[in-house]
Design a protein around this motif. Structure first.
Motif, PDB file in Angstrom:
ATOM      1  N   GLU A  53      55.096   3.836  -0.766  1.00  0.00           N
ATOM      2  CA  GLU A  53      54.585   3.860   0.765  1.00  0.00           C
ATOM      3  C   GLU A  53      53.996   4.928   1.110  1.00  0.00           C
ATOM      4  O   GLU A  53      53.155   4.984   2.073  1.00  0.00           O
ATOM      5  N   CYS A  54      54.137   6.116   0.462  1.00  0.00           N
ATOM      6  CA  CYS A  54      53.778   7.553   0.832  1.00  0.00           C
ATOM      7  C   CYS A  54      52.266   7.633   0.134  1.00  0.00           C
ATOM      8  O   CYS A  54      51.914   8.435  -0.661  1.00  0.00           O
ATOM      9  N   THR A  55      51.382   6.705   1.152  1.00  0.00           N
ATOM     10  CA  THR A  55      49.829   6.891   0.880  1.00  0.00           C
ATOM     11  C   THR A  55      48.823   7.754   1.827  1.00  0.00           C
ATOM     12  O   THR A  55      47.741   7.423   1.952  1.00  0.00           O
ATOM     13  N   GLY A  56      49.822   8.349   2.948  1.00  0.00           N
ATOM     14  CA  GLY A  56      49.060   9.204   3.613  1.00  0.00           C
ATOM     15  C   GLY A  56      48.401   8.334   4.670  1.00  0.00           C
ATOM     16  O   GLY A  56      47.111   8.893   5.392  1.00  0.00           O
ATOM     17  N   ASP A  57      48.702   7.142   5.108  1.00  0.00           N
ATOM     18  CA  ASP A  57      47.969   6.347   6.005  1.00  0.00           C
ATOM     19  C   ASP A  57      47.874   7.128   7.444  1.00  0.00           C
ATOM     20  O   ASP A  57      46.754   6.974   7.960  1.00  0.00           O
ATOM     21  N   GLY A  58      49.006   7.644   7.788  1.00  0.00           N
ATOM     22  CA  GLY A  58      48.737   8.410   9.012  1.00  0.00           C
ATOM     23  C   GLY A  58      47.974   9.488   9.211  1.00  0.00           C
ATOM     24  O   GLY A  58      47.039   9.685  10.122  1.00  0.00           O
ATOM     25  N   GLY A  67      63.089   2.589  28.711  1.00  0.00           N
ATOM     26  CA  GLY A  67      63.059   1.401  29.472  1.00  0.00           C
ATOM     27  C   GLY A  67      61.216   0.809  29.016  1.00  0.00           C
ATOM     28  O   GLY A  67      61.170   0.004  29.602  1.00  0.00           O
ATOM     29  N   LEU A  68      60.828   1.410  28.181  1.00  0.00           N
ATOM     30  CA  LEU A  68      59.440   1.067  27.721  1.00  0.00           C
ATOM     31  C   LEU A  68      59.575   0.049  26.816  1.00  0.00           C
ATOM     32  O   LEU A  68      60.400  -0.073  25.840  1.00  0.00           O
ATOM     33  N   LYS A  69      58.585  -0.933  26.643  1.00  0.00           N
ATOM     34  CA  LYS A  69      58.385  -1.963  25.875  1.00  0.00           C
ATOM     35  C   LYS A  69      57.947  -1.346  24.315  1.00  0.00           C
ATOM     36  O   LYS A  69      56.759  -0.843  24.479  1.00  0.00           O
ATOM     37  N   THR A  70      58.987  -1.441  23.313  1.00  0.00           N
ATOM     38  CA  THR A  70      58.464  -0.657  22.364  1.00  0.00           C
ATOM     39  C   THR A  70      58.381  -1.283  21.061  1.00  0.00           C
ATOM     40  O   THR A  70      59.294  -2.232  20.898  1.00  0.00           O
ATOM     41  N   ALA A  71      57.616  -1.244  20.342  1.00  0.00           N
ATOM     42  CA  ALA A  71      57.460  -1.742  18.717  1.00  0.00           C
ATOM     43  C   ALA A  71      57.569  -0.796  17.812  1.00  0.00           C
ATOM     44  O   ALA A  71      56.993   0.156  17.966  1.00  0.00           O
ATOM     45  N   LEU A  72      58.149  -1.105  16.943  1.00  0.00           N
ATOM     46  CA  LEU A  72      58.426  -0.227  15.666  1.00  0.00           C
ATOM     47  C   LEU A  72      57.727  -1.049  14.114  1.00  0.00           C
ATOM     48  O   LEU A  72      58.344  -2.214  14.020  1.00  0.00           O
ATOM     49  N   VAL A  73      56.714  -0.509  13.849  1.00  0.00           N
ATOM     50  CA  VAL A  73      55.912  -1.166  12.922  1.00  0.00           C
ATOM     51  C   VAL A  73      56.078  -0.407  11.299  1.00  0.00           C
ATOM     52  O   VAL A  73      56.035   0.563  11.460  1.00  0.00           O
ATOM     53  N   CYS A  74      56.699  -1.394  10.729  1.00  0.00           N
ATOM     54  CA  CYS A  74      56.737  -0.503   9.172  1.00  0.00           C
ATOM     55  C   CYS A  74      56.255  -1.364   7.901  1.00  0.00           C
ATOM     56  O   CYS A  74      56.126  -2.591   8.016  1.00  0.00           O
ATOM     57  N   LYS A  75      55.944  -0.626   6.849  1.00  0.00           N
ATOM     58  CA  LYS A  75      54.994  -1.309   5.534  1.00  0.00           C
ATOM     59  C   LYS A  75      56.196  -1.975   4.674  1.00  0.00           C
ATOM     60  O   LYS A  75      55.543  -2.942   4.269  1.00  0.00           O
ATOM     61  N   SER A  76      57.493  -1.721   4.946  1.00  0.00           N
ATOM     62  CA  SER A  76      58.399  -2.201   4.075  1.00  0.00           C
ATOM     63  C   SER A  76      59.366  -2.899   5.140  1.00  0.00           C
ATOM     64  O   SER A  76      59.227  -2.995   6.339  1.00  0.00           O
ATOM     65  N   LEU A  77      60.664  -3.346   4.552  1.00  0.00           N
ATOM     66  CA  LEU A  77      61.616  -3.663   5.263  1.00  0.00           C
ATOM     67  C   LEU A  77      62.235  -2.584   5.932  1.00  0.00           C
ATOM     68  O   LEU A  77      62.222  -1.502   5.546  1.00  0.00           O
ATOM     69  N   LEU A  78      63.024  -2.981   7.198  1.00  0.00           N
ATOM     70  CA  LEU A  78      63.419  -2.121   7.678  1.00  0.00           C
ATOM     71  C   LEU A  78      64.678  -1.308   6.993  1.00  0.00           C
ATOM     72  O   LEU A  78      65.491  -2.107   6.456  1.00  0.00           O
ATOM     73  N   ALA A  97      62.427   2.897   4.328  1.00  0.00           N
ATOM     74  CA  ALA A  97      61.412   4.277   4.113  1.00  0.00           C
ATOM     75  C   ALA A  97      62.021   5.277   3.406  1.00  0.00           C
ATOM     76  O   ALA A  97      63.122   5.249   3.024  1.00  0.00           O
ATOM     77  N   HIS A  98      61.080   6.072   3.273  1.00  0.00           N
ATOM     78  CA  HIS A  98      61.265   7.104   2.324  1.00  0.00           C
ATOM     79  C   HIS A  98      62.418   7.909   2.740  1.00  0.00           C
ATOM     80  O   HIS A  98      63.050   8.606   1.772  1.00  0.00           O
ATOM     81  N   THR A  99      62.791   8.129   4.128  1.00  0.00           N
ATOM     82  CA  THR A  99      63.903   9.050   4.329  1.00  0.00           C
ATOM     83  C   THR A  99      65.170   8.569   3.771  1.00  0.00           C
ATOM     84  O   THR A  99      66.021   9.237   3.434  1.00  0.00           O
ATOM     85  N   VAL A 100      65.083   7.257   3.254  1.00  0.00           N
ATOM     86  CA  VAL A 100      66.460   6.783   2.603  1.00  0.00           C
ATOM     87  C   VAL A 100      66.729   7.600   1.273  1.00  0.00           C
ATOM     88  O   VAL A 100      67.896   7.640   1.103  1.00  0.00           O
ATOM     89  N   MET A 101      65.641   8.081   0.679  1.00  0.00           N
ATOM     90  CA  MET A 101      65.951   8.968  -0.470  1.00  0.00           C
ATOM     91  C   MET A 101      66.422  10.583  -0.380  1.00  0.00           C
ATOM     92  O   MET A 101      66.807  10.983  -1.330  1.00  0.00           O
ATOM     93  N   ALA A 102      66.428  11.009   0.803  1.00  0.00           N
ATOM     94  CA  ALA A 102      66.890  12.328   1.104  1.00  0.00           C
ATOM     95  C   ALA A 102      68.193  12.505   0.742  1.00  0.00           C
ATOM     96  O   ALA A 102      69.032  11.627   1.178  1.00  0.00           O
ATOM     97  N   GLU A 103      68.635  13.578   0.041  1.00  0.00           N
ATOM     98  CA  GLU A 103      69.738  13.636  -0.540  1.00  0.00           C
ATOM     99  C   GLU A 103      70.662  15.011   0.033  1.00  0.00           C
ATOM    100  O   GLU A 103      71.649  14.396   0.415  1.00  0.00           O
TER     101      GLU A 103
END
Lengths: 257, 603
Positions: free
Chosen positions: B211-216, B30-41, B44-50
């Motif tokens: 995107e994988c530039t170690g920002d975090g 029930g928390l007010k939650t934001a999801l912020v991403c560098k690309s379109l939803l 993200a790199h997860t999409v490439m996992a095979e």
């Protein structure tokens, strides 16, 4: 040997094609050449990309007039002469090759969610053959080229408020055909999502980089189901008497066990 | 200066598997939650996992259990893993997979209608839930659709530059900018989850996206958190090597799981020559036994082609060095001579497509040419295993950006399950924190303005360094000096070169508008890339042994003493991204006796 890239540069106020010439490298795809352009001649040339492997659907553009993924279009497979690269025309321009594709995300928000019965221990049971079609639709990488090429919205901005487009139709079809789903969306796609406006010219199927048979396997069966639900008098009567829609939770549960 | 301000209970940075799962968890509370991403939803790199999601669901092998999965994970990581994370991961992964199915994922099925599981390197039993070779796409789309249905506010194409803490050191917010407009934005939050993935883009040959530039990693360090295990970078053994423009692109381990084998230029299955002592008892010693294993796990031992990734990558490297490589500097991965074309196209459709389109190679008829490619960061932000909390109060981290779970080497399939298990735990941890906090922290406006000003500085310089050239030089440095095989002198040189690059980065100049300007976007990614590269080089110099994803030519064996420590990085000097980074060894957490007993069981 050199290649000439004729790239659209501009923003929502207007723009033009600009020619860039650079040496050809063996085995390159269009996106490689765009990247080399950025690194050498046009540092601020805007384009979207992520995986560079045909898996994320970010780098859609109109290459020599046809919607293609830049990362999967080999330069040596294109005819000789200048290569034209333009943004997708159906969506508003942000800058250069980047368009505002938020229309697709807004339409996705309107899809009533997947609604399965609660799972039994060890998960659901579904046969491979029953999910094969859904898996075909879930190959979609959301490149939105089917939306770009669909003539219902390509040159008819005014239709966008009444029309979800091929990308969303395969999503509706996937949910409609899911063995466990209990949510009925047939009236919604017929009345609000403009399914009837599609006149099955198959342009979407032709451009799909995942070779999903959008028209034959999703849109036509969806049209049939939606029309049956709305106009078949026997089905109508059955629903009235039994007060039910697509599939009851108990029936879905029986499938999933 | 006015700045757009967004206020939330929980802000999740990064929308791959871990970020999406964390946001779903926070929103479910029930928390007010934001999801912020560098690309379109959904990009993200997860999409490439095979290959798949590792989870001991026991659909194919009844003998499997979380205990065996735990043991495989620890052995794969050469015992350096945080035992508690490995335990939670093995125990909770099955529930996370079932949950995905309840949210609409369509996994491949067994004959009796359950989720099918496939074999993968380092896993004793067929354990990976999958959809052909596009499991990551299925996972991200399922989570994306669940997130949209959960009414989470998604902020796309937004680059976060820095985290903010308040006077007492608690997290207060984050500053970034919208890529489509170039305008700055301030997020004020009670808790923040970092789910920003890895940093492979600092290497020349990588499977990672831009995107994988170690920002975090970098933002956490700058904010006062600690990084561990940064020396352990996974080079996936099978990336494409030809054509040059796609060099590094991933070739799934599923090729070997489904029967493919590695051969050198002489046609020899060389992996039989590279079985380390640790794995000898459980690895086949003849081609006949290895081939029998695919249909009979009980009666035969596993093929050496399916050893953990660090072992296979080093072997390929050695074969190429010895002059037995393929024409373009890799080795051959052959499934064409071993499985039918129909089987290959059904099991590995995107590999078939990828090689056909990009290399003109029909993998049902010819072998693929493959070689190691920078793939995954085992190291990352040090977190509490149960809550994913970092050393900064209110800051949480999950997925590739977090360290500890995989030790010195990650097993294939353990990443997607990691994202789900610890994404959920980070979402819960952040929610608990946010619920316990009555007010958001105070943001120092002068600090915000300074961050924005620093980000905009490249526009103010009329001439200076080209960000693309700088990035390319960084990739050369990391590829040649901090690659798969390292030595002390080369690491020293790398650190000197990184000093020069850091200096050059402070003089980057860009031209053109702020809106969707890729040169500027890259310029703002460089501080994180340089910081993370430095962390890797510094930690690699300190670890004077070879273990998992870290191989030292000058210290070729594992040192039992170093097997008991993590190297912990911190930046006590505070805020500037160029401040000195400290490296210190710390003992790894002691494993309870009952878990230790699981590892000692002979198999």
């Amino acid at each position: 040997m050199d290649v000439t890239m004729r790239v659209w540069r501009g923003d929502e106020t207007g723009g033009e094609f600009r020619d860039y010439t650079l040496p050809a490298h063996e085995g390159e795809v269009v996106l490689d050449v765009i990247h080399r352009l950025q690194a050498t001649q046009a540092p601020d040339l805007a384009c979207r990309w992520n995986c560079k492997a045909g898996k994320c659907g970010s780098c859609s553009a109109e290459i020599n007039g046809k919607p293609r993924l830049m990362c999967m279009t080999r330069m040596d497979h294109l005819p000789e002469g200048p290569v034209t690269v333009a943004p997708m025309r159906t969506f508003p321009i942000i800058r250069d090759l980047v368009t505002d594709v938020s229309f697709n995300f807004e339409m996705a928000k309107l899809v009533p969610p997947f609604a399965p019965p609660p799972p039994g221990p060890g998960g659901y049971r579904m046969q491979q053959i029953d999910i094969q079609r859904g898996q075909e639709f879930r190959k979609c990488i959301e490149c939105f080229m089917c939306q770009d090429v669909c003539h219902v919205i390509r040159d008819h901005e005014e239709n966008k408020q009444y029309y979800a487009g091929p990308r969303l139709f395969i999503r509706y079809a996937e949910l409609e055909m899911h063995p466990l789903d209990t949510n009925d969306r047939r009236e919604l796609v017929r009345q609000k999502m403009g399914l009837g406006m599609c006149n099955i010219t198959k342009c979407c199927t032709e451009v799909c980089p995942e070779q999903i048979k959008i028209t034959d396997n999703a849109i036509i069966p969806l049209k049939e189901r939606a029309v049956d639900a709305a106009y078949d008098p026997i089905a109508w009567l059955g629903r009235k008497i039994l007060r039910r829609h697509k599939r009851s939770p108990a029936e879905a549960q029986a499938v999933g066990r | 200066m006015e700045i757009e301000t967004q206020r939330y209970d929980v802000v999740v940075i990064g929308a791959g598997g871990a970020g999406l799962r964390a946001a779903i968890e926070a929103r479910s509370r029930g928390l007010k939650t934001a999801l912020v991403c560098k690309s379109l939803l959904g990009k993200a790199h997860t999409v490439m996992a095979e290959g798949g999601i590792a989870a001991a669901m026991r659909h194919v092998y009844e003998e499997d259990s979380w205990q065996v999965h735990f043991r495989d994970t620890m052995r794969g990581g050469k015992m350096l893993n945080n035992w508690r994370m490995a335990q939670l991961h093995a125990q909770e992964a099955p529930d996370r997979v079932y949950e995905l199915e309840a949210w609409g994922a369509l996994f491949d099925r067994t004959a009796d209608g359950r989720i099918l599981q496939r074999d993968f390197g380092g896993h004793r039993y067929a354990r990976l839930a999958h959809v052909g070779d596009r499991t990551g796409l299925e996972m991200i789309r399922t989570l994306q659709q669940k997130a949209v249905a959960s009414d989470i506010d998604v902020f796309m194409e937004c680059k976060i530059l820095r985290l903010l803490t308040d006077g007492d050191g608690q997290i207060a917010g984050a500053v970034g900018y919208w890529r489509p407009t170039g305008e700055p934005v301030l997020f004020v939050a009670k808790a923040i989850v970092l789910a920003t993935g890895g940093a492979g883009k600092s290497w020349k040959y990588t499977s990672n996206s831009w995107e994988c530039t170690g920002d975090g990693h970098a933002m956490a360090l700058w904010a006062g958190a600690n990084l561990i295990d940064m020396e352990f970078v996974q080079f996936h053994p099978t990336g494409m090597v030809w054509p040059l423009s796609v060099r590094g692109l991933l070739v799934t381990e599923g090729v070997r799981g489904d029967g493919g084998v590695l051969r050198n230029a002489e046609g020899k299955r060389f992996m039989f020559d590279y079985v380390a002592e640790m794995f000898r008892a459980e690895t086949a010693d003849s081609e006949e036994e290895a081939d029998r294993w695919y249909t009979d796990h009980a009666g035969a031992r596993r093929p050496p082609d399916l050893l953990p990734r660090d072992e296979v990558a080093r072997a390929i490297n050695a074969e190429v060095k010895a002059g037995r490589g393929s024409p373009h500097g890799g080795v051959f991965l052959d499934i064409a001579s071993r499985r039918s074309p129909e089987y290959i196209r059904r099991r590995l459709p995107s590999m078939y497509h990828q090689f056909m389109e990009l290399a003109g190679v029909d993998i049902t008829k010819e072998p693929m040419e493959v070689g190691p490619t920078c793939h995954y960061f085992m190291g990352g932000v040090r977190v509490d295993p149960d809550t994913a909390a970092t050393a900064v109060p209110g800051l949480f981290a999950a997925g590739e950006v977090a360290g500890g779970m995989h030790g010195s080497n990650r097993l294939g399939g353990n990443s997607l399950s990691d994202l789900l298990v610890f994404g959920r735990r980070a979402g819960a941890g952040a929610s608990d924190y946010a619920e316990g906090r009555s007010q958001v922290g105070t943001v120092d406006r002068a600090e915000v303005d300074a961050i924005v000003e620093e980000a905009m500085a490249p526009f103010a310089r009329s001439s200076g360094e080209n960000p693309y050239a700088l990035h390319s030089d960084l990739q050369e440095t990391m590829q040649s000096l901090v690659g798969i095989i390292r030595t002390g002198s080369e690491l020293d040189t790398a650190i000197e070169q990184l000093d020069v690059l850091r200096d050059r980065a402070s003089r980057v100049a860009v031209d053109g508008p702020r809106r969707y300007n890729p040169a500027w976007n890259l310029a703002t990614d460089l501080p994180a890339m340089l910081t993370v590269s430095r962390c890797v080089a510094l930690a690699a110099r300190e670890r004077k042994e070879s273990r998992g994803g870290h191989t030292r030519d000058d210290y070729p064996t594992a040192d039992p003493q170093l097997g008991k420590v993590n190297f912990v990085l911190s930046q006590p000097g505070g805020d500037g991204w160029s401040a000195e980074i400290k490296v210190a060894p710390e003992p790894i957490p002691e494993m309870p006796a009952d878990l230790r007993a699981l590892l000692e069981e002979s198999h």
